[in-house]
Design an enzyme around this catalytic site. Structure first.
Site, PDB file in Angstrom:
ATOM      1  CE  LYS A 174      -3.238  -1.061  -0.797  1.00 11.20           C
ATOM      2  NZ  LYS A 174      -3.429  -1.758  -2.101  1.00 11.20           N
ATOM      3  N   GLY A 177       2.323   2.302  -2.860  1.00 15.67           N
ATOM      4  CA  GLY A 177       2.449   2.751  -4.253  1.00 15.67           C
ATOM      5  C   GLY A 177       3.188   1.731  -5.117  1.00 15.67           C
ATOM      6  CB  THR A 178       3.452  -1.966  -4.745  1.00 13.32           C
ATOM      7  OG1 THR A 178       3.654  -1.844  -3.341  1.00 13.32           O
ATOM      8  CG2 THR A 178       4.257  -3.106  -5.302  1.00 13.32           C
ATOM      9  CD1 TRP A 222       3.009   5.603 -10.645  1.00  8.80           C
ATOM     10  CD2 TRP A 222       3.329   6.518  -8.611  1.00  8.80           C
ATOM     11  NE1 TRP A 222       3.397   6.917 -10.821  1.00  8.80           N
ATOM     12  CE2 TRP A 222       3.600   7.493  -9.591  1.00  8.80           C
ATOM     13  CE3 TRP A 222       3.456   6.860  -7.268  1.00  8.80           C
ATOM     14  CZ2 TRP A 222       3.996   8.793  -9.258  1.00  8.80           C
ATOM     15  CZ3 TRP A 222       3.845   8.143  -6.931  1.00  8.80           C
ATOM     16  CH2 TRP A 222       4.109   9.103  -7.911  1.00  8.80           C
ATOM     17  CG  HIS A 227       4.412  -6.891  -0.516  1.00  4.53           C
ATOM     18  ND1 HIS A 227       4.532  -5.638  -1.085  1.00  4.53           N
ATOM     19  CD2 HIS A 227       3.198  -7.353  -0.910  1.00  4.53           C
ATOM     20  CE1 HIS A 227       3.439  -5.383  -1.797  1.00  4.53           C
ATOM     21  NE2 HIS A 227       2.622  -6.399  -1.704  1.00  4.53           N
ATOM     22  N   GLY A 233      -4.914   7.751  -4.889  1.00  2.73           N
ATOM     23  CA  GLY A 233      -3.570   8.096  -5.359  1.00  2.73           C
ATOM     24  C   GLY A 233      -3.130   9.498  -4.986  1.00  2.73           C
TER      25      GLY A 233
END
Ligand code: A3P
Length: 316
Positions: free
Chosen positions: A68, A70-71, A73, A132, A284
């Site tokens: 969470k 911005g992975t 993106w 992650h 976002g």
């Protein structure tokens, strides 16, 4: 005795024993506690196998992020930067028809969640993978090879609010907002404690700046082109002055922007690794936490992160 107490190391387990080992771990909801971190139980099989079998190549690029931050993106950005020479026609870019998680797959969820060890040697170099995983849980070959690691973190308040929406949208929690918040503050969140995930990579990056690049979501938002150049330099594929003149940096930023990706059909429906694809694109923005956290909650996170990040040079 618990079946896998001190007698058997995880790396000695046969694939058939992984299940027993995983069920012997302490749990909290959908999470299992493993070597100081809370790992989503559905990722555990993949994490164990990945740790044991993954062989890094010198040219690999590993994207390692807490959830969470911005992975999605960053996956789009890295893919676009690394493969830009093959995708000069933006009208036919793979990001238009593939979710970023397909183009930059999760090692644990995509390849190592089965019993057979996957053959990843056929991937063209540089291989671009993600997970992650906290630094301490990385496969030894990733730590010891010259491969590059890109880490992203985000202000913990927005990270938590994003996590909450994601868990709710995907049916991954039965807890209240307050209960989930308390757990987050105790370090009980997927691949958390969040602060340990961030701190471990940050400290390693100070020692090995050629190997690990730590980026911050808010900075990426604020100065995207500066950071795009920085990423490309770090990955040893800097933008040439010709590419810059042609506007390639802005093209990539536009292609990877929230507004653009969010509107693509491929990102509007269906699932990616059992996550609702649309739940990967919510708002976002920076600072949405003000709409959810009470002043007390905000102060609680401030206090925790000030203490954890004290003297490290990290800001929350
Ligand atoms: P919000 O829930 O605050 O909107 P991850 O990809 O690690 O799961 O992180 C998801 C967060 O990144 C969500 O934050 C999501 O909206 C945001 N995000 C997804 N794509 C983005 C993009 N192209 N640019 C900026 N933020 C993006």
């Amino acid at each position: 005795d618990p079946p896998f107490s001190d007698h058997l190391q995880e790396d000695e387990l046969t694939p058939d024993q992984n299940g027993d080992f995983i069920s012997s771990l302490p749990t909290a909801g959908f999470l299992s506690q493993y070597r100081g971190f809370w790992i989503t139980t559905r990722s555990m099989q993949g994490v164990l196998s990945l740790q044991k079998h993954f062989q890094a190549q010198e040219t690999d690029i590993q994207m390692m992020t807490p959830p969470k931050v911005g992975t999605t993106w960053l996956k789009a950005i890295l893919f676009a930067i690394v493969n830009r020479k093959h995708n000069l026609d933006l009208q036919k870019h793979p990001l238009l028809t593939n979710n970023p998680h397909i183009l930059v797959p999760y090692l644990d969820l995509h390849f190592y969640n089965q019993k057979e060890v996957p053959d990843l040697t056929f991937f063209p170099s540089p291989r671009l993978f993600s997970a992650h995983l906290p630094y301490t849980l990385l496969p030894t070959s990733v730590k010891h090879s010259t491969c590059k690691i890109v880490h992203l973190y985000r202000n913990p308040k927005d990270t938590f609010v994003s996590l909450w929406h994601f868990l709710k949208n995907n049916g991954r929690t039965t807890d209240s907002f307050e209960g989930t918040f308390d757990e987050f503050c105790q370090g009980v969140s997927s691949f958390g404690p969040y602060w340990d995930h961030v701190l471990n990579y940050w400290k390693e990056s100070l020692e090995k700046p050629q190997k690990i690049l730590c980026l911050r979501y808010e900075e990426l938002k604020e100065q995207p082109s500066t950071h795009l150049k920085k990423i490309a330099e770090f990955l040893e594929c800097p933008f040439s002055s010709e590419e810059e003149t042609k506007g390639m940096i802005n093209d990539i930023l536009r292609l990877c922007s929230f507004d653009y990706l969010n509107k693509l059909e491929v990102n509007k429906s269906g699932t990616t690794h059992n996550m609702k694809t649309e739940s990967l694109f919510r708002l976002g923005e920076v600072g949405d936490w003000v709409n959810y956290l009470t002043p007390q909650m905000s102060k609680k996170l401030d206090d925790i992160f000030k203490e954890k990040f004290h003297g490290t040079g990290l800001t929350c």
